[in-house]
Design a protein around this motif. Structure first.
Motif, short mmCIF file in Angstrom:
data_model
loop_
_atom_site.label_atom_id
_atom_site.label_comp_id
_atom_site.label_asym_id
_atom_site.label_seq_id
_atom_site.Cartn_x
_atom_site.Cartn_y
_atom_site.Cartn_z
N PHE A 1 0.85 -1.19 0.00
CA PHE A 1 0.00 0.00 0.00
C PHE A 1 0.88 1.24 0.00
O PHE A 1 1.75 1.40 0.85
CB PHE A 1 -0.91 0.01 1.24
CG PHE A 1 -1.88 -1.12 1.28
CD1 PHE A 1 -3.19 -0.95 0.85
CD2 PHE A 1 -1.49 -2.38 1.73
CE1 PHE A 1 -4.09 -2.01 0.89
CE2 PHE A 1 -2.39 -3.44 1.77
CZ PHE A 1 -3.68 -3.25 1.34
N LYS A 2 0.63 2.12 -0.98
CA LYS A 2 1.37 3.38 -1.07
C LYS A 2 0.40 4.49 -1.44
O LYS A 2 -0.32 4.38 -2.45
CB LYS A 2 2.48 3.28 -2.12
CG LYS A 2 3.32 4.55 -2.26
CD LYS A 2 4.41 4.37 -3.30
CE LYS A 2 5.26 5.62 -3.44
NZ LYS A 2 6.32 5.45 -4.47
N ASN A 3 0.34 5.52 -0.65
CA ASN A 3 -0.55 6.65 -0.89
C ASN A 3 -2.01 6.18 -1.02
O ASN A 3 -2.72 6.55 -1.95
CB ASN A 3 -0.14 7.43 -2.14
CG ASN A 3 1.22 8.07 -2.01
OD1 ASN A 3 1.64 8.43 -0.91
ND2 ASN A 3 1.93 8.20 -3.13
N VAL A 4 -2.41 5.36 -0.09
CA VAL A 4 -3.80 4.89 -0.03
C VAL A 4 -4.47 5.55 1.16
O VAL A 4 -4.04 5.37 2.31
CB VAL A 4 -3.87 3.35 0.10
CG1 VAL A 4 -5.33 2.90 0.20
CG2 VAL A 4 -3.18 2.68 -1.07
N THR A 5 -5.47 6.37 0.91
CA THR A 5 -6.17 7.06 1.98
C THR A 5 -7.52 6.42 2.23
O THR A 5 -8.14 5.88 1.31
CB THR A 5 -6.36 8.54 1.64
OG1 THR A 5 -7.15 8.65 0.45
CG2 THR A 5 -5.02 9.23 1.42
N ALA A 6 -7.98 6.47 3.46
CA ALA A 6 -9.25 5.85 3.83
C ALA A 6 -9.99 6.76 4.79
O ALA A 6 -9.51 7.03 5.89
CB ALA A 6 -9.01 4.47 4.46
N THR A 7 -11.15 7.24 4.38
CA THR A 7 -11.99 8.08 5.22
C THR A 7 -13.43 7.59 5.15
O THR A 7 -13.81 6.87 4.22
CB THR A 7 -11.94 9.55 4.77
OG1 THR A 7 -12.35 9.63 3.39
CG2 THR A 7 -10.53 10.12 4.89
N GLY A 8 -14.23 7.98 6.13
CA GLY A 8 -15.64 7.63 6.12
C GLY A 8 -15.88 6.13 6.24
O GLY A 8 -16.77 5.59 5.59
N ILE A 9 -15.11 5.45 7.07
CA ILE A 9 -15.21 4.00 7.21
C ILE A 9 -16.28 3.67 8.26
O ILE A 9 -16.28 4.24 9.35
CB ILE A 9 -13.86 3.38 7.59
CG1 ILE A 9 -12.78 3.83 6.60
CG2 ILE A 9 -13.95 1.86 7.63
CD1 ILE A 9 -13.09 3.55 5.15
N GLY A 10 -17.18 2.74 7.94
CA GLY A 10 -18.34 2.48 8.79
C GLY A 10 -18.00 1.88 10.14
O GLY A 10 -18.64 2.19 11.14
N TYR A 11 -16.99 0.99 10.21
CA TYR A 11 -16.62 0.38 11.47
C TYR A 11 -15.46 1.13 12.10
O TYR A 11 -14.64 1.72 11.39
CB TYR A 11 -16.25 -1.10 11.27
CG TYR A 11 -16.16 -1.87 12.57
CD1 TYR A 11 -17.31 -2.12 13.33
CD2 TYR A 11 -14.94 -2.32 13.04
CE1 TYR A 11 -17.22 -2.81 14.52
CE2 TYR A 11 -14.85 -3.02 14.24
CZ TYR A 11 -15.99 -3.25 14.98
OH TYR A 11 -15.92 -3.94 16.17
N ALA A 12 -15.40 1.10 13.44
CA ALA A 12 -14.38 1.89 14.13
C ALA A 12 -12.96 1.49 13.74
O ALA A 12 -12.08 2.34 13.61
CB ALA A 12 -14.57 1.74 15.65
N ASN A 13 -12.72 0.19 13.54
CA ASN A 13 -11.41 -0.28 13.09
C ASN A 13 -11.48 -0.47 11.58
O ASN A 13 -12.30 -1.24 11.07
CB ASN A 13 -11.07 -1.61 13.77
CG ASN A 13 -9.61 -2.02 13.55
OD1 ASN A 13 -9.02 -1.72 12.52
ND2 ASN A 13 -9.05 -2.71 14.53
N PRO A 14 -10.63 0.19 10.79
CA PRO A 14 -10.74 0.13 9.34
C PRO A 14 -10.24 -1.17 8.72
O PRO A 14 -10.43 -1.39 7.52
CB PRO A 14 -9.90 1.31 8.86
CG PRO A 14 -8.91 1.52 9.94
CD PRO A 14 -9.61 1.16 11.23
N VAL A 15 -9.58 -2.04 9.51
CA VAL A 15 -9.01 -3.27 8.95
C VAL A 15 -9.58 -4.48 9.67
O VAL A 15 -9.58 -4.55 10.90
CB VAL A 15 -7.46 -3.27 9.07
CG1 VAL A 15 -6.89 -4.57 8.49
CG2 VAL A 15 -6.87 -2.06 8.36
N TYR A 16 -10.05 -5.46 8.89
CA TYR A 16 -10.50 -6.75 9.43
C TYR A 16 -9.51 -7.82 9.02
O TYR A 16 -9.16 -7.94 7.83
CB TYR A 16 -11.88 -7.12 8.89
CG TYR A 16 -12.31 -8.53 9.26
CD1 TYR A 16 -13.09 -8.75 10.39
CD2 TYR A 16 -11.92 -9.63 8.50
CE1 TYR A 16 -13.46 -10.04 10.75
CE2 TYR A 16 -12.29 -10.91 8.85
CZ TYR A 16 -13.06 -11.12 9.97
OH TYR A 16 -13.43 -12.40 10.33
N SER A 17 -9.04 -8.62 9.98
CA SER A 17 -8.20 -9.77 9.65
C SER A 17 -8.12 -10.70 10.85
O SER A 17 -7.88 -10.25 11.98
CB SER A 17 -6.78 -9.34 9.26
OG SER A 17 -5.99 -10.48 9.00
#
Length: 765
Positions: free
Chosen positions: A552-568
């Protein structure tokens, strides 16, 4: 996409039906106008198909009906609507009224009627009026919609109803000016208790074209019936055979021709007078190349400027009822309207150098296009796809590898099952500059996978995949088998691990229904994300359910529905390579737990303000009143504008916003008031950044005025090339006396039939 060789046909006609009653009229009663709540897949700069129509969502029009949605729950009527909203009319005199943004002489109406008790559909009519005068009675039907049960579905009413919408087209018989109000109004509920209106596309259709020199005319030369009453299959086939033998094109003149089987084409051009004028229609209609097993592939086939409108009302995967099929090498389909068949084009290789361009694929029972086994160096470009019953655009490398194929500059809207764009295996594949929106279930916006029979070993994903410049809107959704969300972009190594170079670059993922990006099953390595904007996701920015790695390079993430933006829950089995520029969203410990309910930015159960995609920010212009840009932020007027592309965008200091005039209405002007008289030495004109827009040449003249009334020329009309290599920027030296008003007059544009400008900058002497 779930089919075998020689299977799948496209569906749907824009056609003529009979029955109940609704109307399009001019408004008199009070109306409520909905506020735009959904990002449109139409008109995104540099991406998607360049369409000839102006689209208006019913929820954004004036109506006294009931707005339904937003809703993304599978099986609900608004979930299959473009933008996840529609308007239901259920009483006499209820209407939707569209205000034309540009002159038009035709309309395509996307709608849903309820099924009847037998599952055979019902017919009804809406009247189309403008200015209080009836233009036409528009026939509607539900014969081509409403499927039930599990895959491959039936027409018998029961559980799991879906595939609700269909489309009908009409020519008005006159041109309505921009600003005209076209009303669709219910005049009777006897044949249908409700009429749900999703959207309307308005277009200025050109007159019927003329025959190519020396062409064989299927009417005058072969006796084909242009009224559609008598079967013309034999006449068309004889003309096609003679055209190949005599090296002459075959002319399909204006008319409707009943074709009840496959027209086999090889080494021949089949041309029509335009897809609104020359129509091949009937049960079983299709134009096919020769299968390899039958001596094919065909070669040197060109089909252009006509419509293939079938009569497919169900999904039968063993039926050969596609608009195009077989194998065709060194061939093209150009400006063809495909509707109410099973698949628009299901092409079985081996074959090479086959291209679909500038076409429309609507209302299919299965895929829009499928390049199936051994298709190489082929493409689909500048094509609009809506309401497919399976993948919108697909490549399936079953048993024979697909190599160096491209899907580029296409718009794929509302596939009611599976993916907008899917690549099952293959080598060195490109999916670039497309726009996809409103995935419904069992798929995502763009999918790459080693899935389905025969996709493994030498047909598996390999080489380099280029997934760049795409925009995904409200893509991804739930899978009713898996019971979890599928990402807008997703990868699956079910048959064998994916270990290839897959570059996802310069991509916007907006308002995803569940996760923005997901890895599901098997193992996936070699995916590189760069310059990706995630703006709104119902659950996660990144959903990892399988081993692998990604950068991941220059990947922005806003407005994510769950409090933690990553699931794994994979722990160290999936490696996230953080190459920088990603902010902090990748830094924490991933969430591992029960699947949360999605929170949508554009449709419930939300809404949540944190999940709403943000518009392109308007940059507050700065200027030096002595030597800087004198036009920045100044009052500006245009002779016309389209949709949200208003004149003020040309002086807001933001090259990503732009002004666009009405289509096909030259000349067009843009006039700025500098506020005081100045002497100007040069103008700088800009279009959106080179990563967004390809090169084009516009013809522009410059004039000036002291009072805003009397303009004199300061630069004669000339052609100016906006080239990405020069940042899509043009400098025009001018010499003017003291002037307050500057006017640009546009008379041509090589890339789009309208004037376009991001920034008008004026600099003093």
């Amino acid at each position: 996409m779930r089919l075998d060789r020689r299977v799948l046909a496209a569906c749907c006609a824009a056609a003529l039906f009979t029955g109940g009653v609704a109307t399009v009229t001019a408004a008199a009663e009070p109306a409520k106008v909905s506020v735009r709540s959904a990002v449109s897949p139409i008109g995104i700069p540099g991406r998607g198909a360049t369409v000839p129509f102006q689209e208006i969502e019913a929820e954004d029009a004036a109506t006294n009906g009931t707005v339904i949605g937003p809703d993304r729950v599978y099986g609900q009527l608004p979930s299959e609507a473009s933008g996840r909203k529609a308007v239901t009319l259920d009483a006499v005199n209820e209407y939707v009224e569209f205000t034309l943004p540009a002159a038009a002489n035709s309309m395509v109406l996307r709608y849903s009627l309820p099924d009847n008790a037998a599952g055979t559909g019902r017919d009804a009519t809406v009247a189309v009026e403008a200015g209080g005068q009836k233009l036409t009675d528009l026939p509607l039907t539900s014969r081509y919609s409403w499927f039930y049960g599990g895959y491959p579905f039936t027409n018998t009413p029961g559980s799991n109803p879906h595939h609700f919408y269909d489309e009908s087209r009409t020519l008005f018989g006159q041109t309505l000016a921009a600003g005209s109000k076209v009303r669709v109004k219910v005049t009777s509920t006897a044949s249908s208790p409700t009429f749900t209106i999703d959207l309307a596309d308005f277009e200025q259709v050109a007159a019927a074209g003329t025959a190519p020199a020396g062409a064989l005319n299927i009417v005058t030369g072969y006796g084909a019936d242009a009224t559609g009453s008598a079967d013309a299959t034999s006449a068309v086939q004889r003309a096609v055979n003679d055209g190949a033998a005599q090296n002459k094109p075959v002319w399909i003149p204006k008319g409707t021709f009943k074709v009840t089987g496959h027209i086999i084409a090889d080494r021949v051009t089949i041309a029509g007078a335009g897809p609104w004028h020359s129509v091949l229609t009937g049960d079983g209609v299709g134009i096919y190349g020769k299968y390899v097993a039958d001596g094919g592939p065909s070669t040197g086939v060109t089909v252009k400027d006509l419509a293939v409108l079938g009569e497919v009302e169900d999904r039968n995967d063993s039926a050969q009822v596609n608009a195009f099929g077989g194998a065709m090498s060194n061939s093209s389909i150009d400006n063809v309207w495909m509707q109410h068949t099973k698949v628009g084009a299901w092409m079985d290789g081996p074959m090479t150098n086959f291209h679909i361009r500038n076409s429309r694929i609507l209302d299919q029972t299965a895929d829009g296009v499928n390049f199936h086994q051994g298709v190489t160096n082929s493409s689909v470009t500048n094509t609009f796809v809506r309401n497919t019953g399976d993948d919108g655009l697909a490549m399936w490398a079953e048993r024979d590898d697909n190599v160096k194929n491209t899907f580029s500059r296409n718009t794929v809207v509302v596939p009611v099952l599976a993916n907008n764009i899917a690549i099952y295996g293959g080598e060195d594949i490109a999916v670039t500059n497309n726009v996809v929106s409103d995935t419904v279930t069992n798929g995502g916006g763009i999918h790459v996978g080693n899935r389905y029979p025969g996709v493994q070993g030498n047909t598996a994903v390999q080489g380099t995949f280029d997934l760049s410049g795409n925009t995904l809107i409200r893509a991804g959704n739930s899978d009713y088998n898996w019971q979890f969300g599928v990402g807008a972009i997703w990868f699956n190594g079910l048959n064998e691990p994916i270990d290839a170079t897959i570059n996802v670059r310069d991509t916007d993922i907006l308002d995803s229904s569940y996760s923005a990006i997901s890895f599901i099953e098997g193992s996936v390595r070699g995916v590189n994300f760069e310059n990706v904007k995630i703006d709104g996701a119902g659950t996660f920015a990144l959903q990892i359910q399988a081993p692998g790695s990604a950068t991941f390079k220059n990947v922005t993430a806003t407005g994510i529905g769950y409090a933690n933006p990553v699931y794994s829950c994979t722990g160290a089995n999936f490696t996230i390579n953080n190459a920088g520029g990603n902010g902090t969203w990748l830094n924490g410990t991933p969430y591992c737990g029960p699947w949360p309910s999605p929170v949508y930015g554009g449709g419930g159960p939300g809404p949540s303000p944190t999940a709403t995609p943000t518009a392109t920010p308007t940059v507050t212009p700065t200027q030096d009143p002595g030597t800087g840009n004198l036009a920045a932020g100044k009052p500006v007027q245009a002779s016309s504008f389209t949709d949200v592309y208003q004149a003020t965008n040309a002086v807001d200091g933001n090259a990503s916003t732009y002004w666009e005039s009405t289509n096909n209405a030259w000349p067009q002007t843009l006039t700025v008031d500098l506020g005081t008289s100045r002497q100007i030495s040069r103008l700088v004109l800009k279009l959106p950044p080179p990563t967004a827009w390809e090169a084009r040449t516009q013809t522009i003249a410059v004039s000036a005025s002291a009072n805003g009334q009397n303009f004199s020329s300061i630069k004669a009309a000339a052609q100016y090339r906006f080239d990405p290599a020069q940042a899509n920027t043009v400098t025009i030296p001018v010499s003017s006396a003291q002037t307050r008003y500057l006017r640009l007059t546009f008379t041509a544009n090589t890339a789009w039939p309208a004037a376009q400008l991001s920034e008008l900058e004026a600099y003093p002497s």
